[in-house]
Design a protein around this motif. Sequence first.
Motif, PDB file in Angstrom:
ATOM      1  N   ARG A  69     -63.899 -51.856  98.298  1.00  0.00           N
ATOM      2  CA  ARG A  69     -63.358 -50.704  99.319  1.00  0.00           C
ATOM      3  C   ARG A  69     -63.393 -49.651  98.166  1.00  0.00           C
ATOM      4  NH1 ARG A  69     -65.060 -50.077 104.503  1.00  0.00           N
ATOM      5  NH2 ARG A  69     -63.114 -48.725 104.513  1.00  0.00           N
ATOM      6  N   HIS A  70     -63.544 -48.536  98.423  1.00  0.00           N
ATOM      7  CA  HIS A  70     -63.102 -47.474  97.502  1.00  0.00           C
ATOM      8  C   HIS A  70     -62.800 -47.336  96.154  1.00  0.00           C
ATOM      9  CE1 HIS A  70     -62.489 -44.792 101.344  1.00  0.00           C
ATOM     10  NE2 HIS A  70     -62.071 -45.743 101.982  1.00  0.00           N
ATOM     11  N   ILE A  71     -63.850 -47.882  95.564  1.00  0.00           N
ATOM     12  CA  ILE A  71     -63.614 -48.848  93.935  1.00  0.00           C
ATOM     13  C   ILE A  71     -62.838 -47.437  93.164  1.00  0.00           C
ATOM     14  CG2 ILE A  71     -65.709 -48.309  93.988  1.00  0.00           C
ATOM     15  CD1 ILE A  71     -63.323 -50.939  92.151  1.00  0.00           C
ATOM     16  N   PHE A  72     -63.422 -45.688  93.071  1.00  0.00           N
ATOM     17  CA  PHE A  72     -63.364 -45.101  92.439  1.00  0.00           C
ATOM     18  C   PHE A  72     -61.718 -44.405  92.775  1.00  0.00           C
ATOM     19  CE2 PHE A  72     -66.907 -42.776  90.602  1.00  0.00           C
ATOM     20  CZ  PHE A  72     -66.790 -44.186  89.486  1.00  0.00           C
ATOM     21  N   GLU A  73     -61.327 -45.111  94.123  1.00  0.00           N
ATOM     22  CA  GLU A  73     -59.725 -43.921  94.135  1.00  0.00           C
ATOM     23  C   GLU A  73     -59.084 -44.762  94.146  1.00  0.00           C
ATOM     24  OE1 GLU A  73     -63.060 -42.637  98.087  1.00  0.00           O
ATOM     25  OE2 GLU A  73     -62.276 -44.860  96.397  1.00  0.00           O
ATOM     26  N   LEU A  74     -59.332 -46.350  93.538  1.00  0.00           N
ATOM     27  CA  LEU A  74     -58.248 -47.250  93.867  1.00  0.00           C
ATOM     28  C   LEU A  74     -58.058 -47.492  92.221  1.00  0.00           C
ATOM     29  CD1 LEU A  74     -56.313 -49.900  94.126  1.00  0.00           C
ATOM     30  CD2 LEU A  74     -58.659 -51.307  93.774  1.00  0.00           C
ATOM     31  N   SER A  75     -59.307 -47.234  91.355  1.00  0.00           N
ATOM     32  CA  SER A  75     -59.419 -47.279  90.034  1.00  0.00           C
ATOM     33  C   SER A  75     -58.767 -45.824  89.063  1.00  0.00           C
ATOM     34  CB  SER A  75     -60.793 -47.378  89.217  1.00  0.00           C
ATOM     35  OG  SER A  75     -61.273 -48.094  90.117  1.00  0.00           O
ATOM     36  N   GLY A  76     -59.036 -45.035  90.155  1.00  0.00           N
ATOM     37  CA  GLY A  76     -58.067 -43.621  89.956  1.00  0.00           C
ATOM     38  C   GLY A  76     -56.434 -43.689  90.097  1.00  0.00           C
ATOM     39  N   THR A  95     -50.477 -40.809  96.133  1.00  0.00           N
ATOM     40  CA  THR A  95     -49.360 -41.761  96.507  1.00  0.00           C
ATOM     41  C   THR A  95     -49.994 -43.039  97.056  1.00  0.00           C
ATOM     42  OG1 THR A  95     -49.182 -41.458  98.587  1.00  0.00           O
ATOM     43  CG2 THR A  95     -47.927 -39.986  97.542  1.00  0.00           C
ATOM     44  N   PHE A  96     -48.600 -44.335  96.440  1.00  0.00           N
ATOM     45  CA  PHE A  96     -49.429 -46.364  97.458  1.00  0.00           C
ATOM     46  C   PHE A  96     -50.091 -45.954  98.536  1.00  0.00           C
ATOM     47  CE2 PHE A  96     -48.436 -50.072  97.402  1.00  0.00           C
ATOM     48  CZ  PHE A  96     -49.736 -50.490  97.134  1.00  0.00           C
ATOM     49  N   GLU A  98     -50.612 -43.105 100.437  1.00  0.00           N
ATOM     50  CA  GLU A  98     -51.578 -42.249 100.708  1.00  0.00           C
ATOM     51  C   GLU A  98     -53.608 -43.179 100.554  1.00  0.00           C
ATOM     52  OE1 GLU A  98     -52.570 -38.869  98.552  1.00  0.00           O
ATOM     53  OE2 GLU A  98     -50.859 -37.683  99.501  1.00  0.00           O
ATOM     54  N   LEU A  99     -52.634 -44.345  99.124  1.00  0.00           N
ATOM     55  CA  LEU A  99     -54.161 -45.342  98.944  1.00  0.00           C
ATOM     56  C   LEU A  99     -54.327 -45.800 100.105  1.00  0.00           C
ATOM     57  CD1 LEU A  99     -55.756 -46.281  96.548  1.00  0.00           C
ATOM     58  CD2 LEU A  99     -53.950 -47.839  95.495  1.00  0.00           C
ATOM     59  N   LEU A 100     -53.263 -46.665 100.801  1.00  0.00           N
ATOM     60  CA  LEU A 100     -53.801 -47.408 101.340  1.00  0.00           C
ATOM     61  C   LEU A 100     -53.923 -47.150 103.095  1.00  0.00           C
ATOM     62  CD1 LEU A 100     -49.907 -50.084 101.161  1.00  0.00           C
ATOM     63  CD2 LEU A 100     -52.592 -50.461 100.219  1.00  0.00           C
ATOM     64  N   ALA A 101     -53.448 -45.778 102.929  1.00  0.00           N
ATOM     65  CA  ALA A 101     -54.472 -45.444 104.249  1.00  0.00           C
ATOM     66  C   ALA A 101     -55.795 -44.958 103.621  1.00  0.00           C
ATOM     67  CB  ALA A 101     -53.348 -43.961 104.875  1.00  0.00           C
ATOM     68  N   LEU A 102     -56.332 -45.462 102.720  1.00  0.00           N
ATOM     69  CA  LEU A 102     -57.752 -45.567 102.827  1.00  0.00           C
ATOM     70  C   LEU A 102     -58.848 -46.692 103.501  1.00  0.00           C
ATOM     71  CD1 LEU A 102     -58.433 -44.029  99.351  1.00  0.00           C
ATOM     72  CD2 LEU A 102     -58.614 -42.910 101.345  1.00  0.00           C
ATOM     73  N   ASP A 103     -57.931 -47.976 104.229  1.00  0.00           N
ATOM     74  CA  ASP A 103     -57.860 -49.378 104.234  1.00  0.00           C
ATOM     75  C   ASP A 103     -58.867 -49.927 102.832  1.00  0.00           C
ATOM     76  OD1 ASP A 103     -58.602 -51.665 105.264  1.00  0.00           O
ATOM     77  OD2 ASP A 103     -59.826 -50.691 106.988  1.00  0.00           O
ATOM     78  N   ASP A 128     -47.782 -58.850 104.654  1.00  0.00           N
ATOM     79  CA  ASP A 128     -47.102 -58.057 104.176  1.00  0.00           C
ATOM     80  C   ASP A 128     -45.837 -58.527 102.837  1.00  0.00           C
ATOM     81  OD1 ASP A 128     -47.135 -56.177 106.433  1.00  0.00           O
ATOM     82  OD2 ASP A 128     -46.737 -58.243 107.718  1.00  0.00           O
ATOM     83  N   LEU A 129     -45.535 -57.354 101.761  1.00  0.00           N
ATOM     84  CA  LEU A 129     -44.849 -57.529 100.681  1.00  0.00           C
ATOM     85  C   LEU A 129     -44.331 -56.268  99.849  1.00  0.00           C
ATOM     86  CD1 LEU A 129     -47.833 -59.559  98.447  1.00  0.00           C
ATOM     87  CD2 LEU A 129     -46.495 -60.493  99.176  1.00  0.00           C
ATOM     88  N   GLU A 130     -42.920 -57.510  99.856  1.00  0.00           N
ATOM     89  CA  GLU A 130     -41.842 -56.002  99.551  1.00  0.00           C
ATOM     90  C   GLU A 130     -41.955 -55.797  98.197  1.00  0.00           C
ATOM     91  OE1 GLU A 130     -37.651 -54.876 100.628  1.00  0.00           O
ATOM     92  OE2 GLU A 130     -37.695 -56.254  98.919  1.00  0.00           O
ATOM     93  N   ILE A 131     -42.817 -54.219  97.505  1.00  0.00           N
ATOM     94  CA  ILE A 131     -43.047 -54.046  96.214  1.00  0.00           C
ATOM     95  C   ILE A 131     -43.083 -52.794  95.884  1.00  0.00           C
ATOM     96  CG2 ILE A 131     -44.676 -56.181  95.630  1.00  0.00           C
ATOM     97  CD1 ILE A 131     -46.883 -54.120  96.280  1.00  0.00           C
ATOM     98  N   GLY A 132     -42.785 -52.027  94.445  1.00  0.00           N
ATOM     99  CA  GLY A 132     -42.640 -50.976  94.478  1.00  0.00           C
ATOM    100  C   GLY A 132     -43.742 -51.399  93.077  1.00  0.00           C
ATOM    101  N   PRO A 133     -45.216 -50.970  93.615  1.00  0.00           N
ATOM    102  CA  PRO A 133     -46.464 -51.100  92.258  1.00  0.00           C
ATOM    103  C   PRO A 133     -46.362 -50.010  91.833  1.00  0.00           C
ATOM    104  CG  PRO A 133     -46.797 -50.486  94.986  1.00  0.00           C
ATOM    105  CD  PRO A 133     -45.449 -49.831  94.976  1.00  0.00           C
ATOM    106  N   PRO A 134     -47.064 -50.197  90.231  1.00  0.00           N
ATOM    107  CA  PRO A 134     -47.373 -48.893  89.150  1.00  0.00           C
ATOM    108  C   PRO A 134     -48.613 -48.371  89.556  1.00  0.00           C
ATOM    109  CG  PRO A 134     -48.185 -50.947  88.880  1.00  0.00           C
ATOM    110  CD  PRO A 134     -47.486 -51.643  90.357  1.00  0.00           C
ATOM    111  N   PHE A 135     -48.273 -47.178  90.621  1.00  0.00           N
ATOM    112  CA  PHE A 135     -49.050 -46.236  90.996  1.00  0.00           C
ATOM    113  C   PHE A 135     -48.569 -44.804  91.288  1.00  0.00           C
ATOM    114  CE2 PHE A 135     -50.915 -50.110  93.346  1.00  0.00           C
ATOM    115  CZ  PHE A 135     -52.249 -49.518  92.869  1.00  0.00           C
ATOM    116  N   ILE A 136     -49.412 -43.615  91.091  1.00  0.00           N
ATOM    117  CA  ILE A 136     -48.875 -42.626  91.159  1.00  0.00           C
ATOM    118  C   ILE A 136     -47.301 -42.873  91.999  1.00  0.00           C
ATOM    119  CG2 ILE A 136     -49.049 -39.858  91.227  1.00  0.00           C
ATOM    120  CD1 ILE A 136     -52.823 -41.145  90.286  1.00  0.00           C
ATOM    121  N   ASN A 137     -46.161 -41.882  91.732  1.00  0.00           N
ATOM    122  CA  ASN A 137     -45.349 -41.951  92.547  1.00  0.00           C
ATOM    123  C   ASN A 137     -45.165 -43.396  93.130  1.00  0.00           C
ATOM    124  OD1 ASN A 137     -45.515 -39.290  91.601  1.00  0.00           O
ATOM    125  ND2 ASN A 137     -47.065 -38.459  93.178  1.00  0.00           N
ATOM    126  N   PRO A 138     -45.117 -43.686  92.624  1.00  0.00           N
ATOM    127  CA  PRO A 138     -44.451 -44.958  93.210  1.00  0.00           C
ATOM    128  C   PRO A 138     -43.467 -45.092  94.068  1.00  0.00           C
ATOM    129  CG  PRO A 138     -44.284 -45.225  90.961  1.00  0.00           C
ATOM    130  CD  PRO A 138     -44.540 -44.179  91.323  1.00  0.00           C
TER     131      PRO A 138
END
Length: 638
Positions: A69-76, A95-96, A98-103, A128-138
């Motif tokens: 799913r959404h390979i370019f959006e995730l890679s970017g 933001t993370f 926005e990424l998860l909103a893509l399904d 369900d996980l509690e994290i602060g992942p290393p994406f743009i604007n985490p």
Amino acid sequence: MKKVSSKSILKILLLTLLFTVITYSQVYSRSLYFSDFKRIAGNGIGDSGNSYGWSSAWFNGKFYVGTCRHIFELSGAISQGQSPGGNNKVIIPETFQELLALDLRAEVWEYTPSTKQWRLAYKSETIDLEIGPPFINPPDNPEVFALPLDHGYRDMVVHDGALYIGNSPLGFGGFTEIGLAARILRTTDGITFTPMEIIFDWDVIPDPGGYISSYRALVSHNGKLYTASAEGGVPVIFEGTVAGDTITFRPASEVAFGNLDNVGIFDMAVLRNYLYVGTFNFNGYEVWRAKTTGVRPYQWEPIITGGAGRGQQIPLGMTLQPFKGKMYVGEGNPAPGTYPGVTRIWPNGYWQVVCGDKVDTDQGRKWPISGKEGGFGNLFAGYVWAMEEHEGWLYVAVLDSTSVYLPMDIAALQQLIDIGELPPVIIELLENYLMPSIWANQGGFDLWKSWNGWKWYQVTQTGFGNPLNYGARTMVSSPVGLFITTGNPFTQGDLEFGTDSDGGTEVWLGRPYFRIFMEDPPDLIPAHGSKAAPAAQTKTTLEFAALDSYPNPANPEVWIPYQLPQAGEVSIDIHSVNGQLIKTIKLGSQEPGVYVTKDKAARWDGTNETGERVASGVYFYTLKAGEFAATKKITIAK
């Protein structure tokens, strides 16, 4: 000694000729042409977020496709906002959330040929996980997110009466420590999918630490299930034993075959009881093989090292395919201009360059036996991404990165290839003529076929007419034909140049032409631009289309197929590369329909208006029908 009569000799010669003709006719009658393929699903099987048909298999009379799913959006997002290839037409989430909103939940789809129905068989659960992942604007503080267990299903294999599906978790294994680990699903009926409990038993070599980043290669061999980590994990071949819902993996090789430059395993295949393995190595891919009998970790021997003589230029042993007693290796490097090729390995370990550069090796100088350059001469070739044998022919698919690098503005293109400042007239030429022409005539994956490994014929050079189909990700031979799933990560579609192309993975089925049209009338051929979903909904109205000519290259006779939705006057103009009109073929008034076979398609005999044969080279044909016009490329060879 009895004298053989001239009549007997003549009979022998005639019988030999008859046998040769019958053999060749049978071989070529099973070969698939562009006109033999039809699209049975498009737009990501109804959702363009399905970027790739990442894996596929024929199982219990049905065809299964695993998506990512959404390979370019995730890679970017992982690369902090950088679009793949610098493509500024791909919208990267900032933001993370926005990424998860893509399904990002991967899907498994099931296709039943007898009913032509698609069914969503499985969709990844979330955790369900509690994290602060290393994406743009985490998030500043950790938050609870519903993350997909499976971002994609990267391989499938039928083993001991069940279908096994290997996943790629979110981040390609980068979040293993927080609970997003690679896993394997199993189904026996296509309805219930059971996550397998996986145990790693390091019984013959020390545990090096690390993990399986994703399951890119699954192979069933001698009653065991073999796999390895694709990239980023521990590069060891594992031999699996299944007991109930548990797989116990034990090492079947030393770590990285003793060469820590081998950072991943990209494919595996079996030939004559040998297990072959292609590696990911920045100093040049390697191919190893072993008979998996005796005592683990088995005796592995290197067959190809140093990227088959090309070193760092070719880091990926991308795909392996046995064909007529030899193992074929498809190479990979995503950068344009690297021309990844194809090699083949004989049972005695001697290897040849099928297409690619001539190289000097410890086995002597090797020249391409096909006479073709790497990537079959395609400047934008990135991977030899898929290979498959079907009815005596080898089909090879080459990823074309045109759709990654061309849909960008001139400023981005200048930065990418460092060409400096350009005069306005050159910029206008690039934007208005050259780039649209390359997009229309070159964009989309290339598909080639051969029945002997050295003589090759092109099936398509435009991704079956959709420039956004930049790769054929999988191919599966089945009793009902050759299935092909595409890599098409462009969820926005219509990226540039006013194309009528569709985003999202597509599925195509190839069968000899007469069999398709005995069963399916021409109006079932989907036209690009239609929002095809499950196969039951793919009946569409024909659109104007100029299809790929065949054969291509031509010598010199060529057929030009097309389809018409309404009656009208049809003509074809042939031009040279400098725009000179070579010939006009007037076809007269044509009724609506599909004109594909040699008795219906337009024919050009390779001559100009005066009847003289044209020189070898590249030509363009423009199909005109009313207000419609489309241009494609023909290569004439002598």
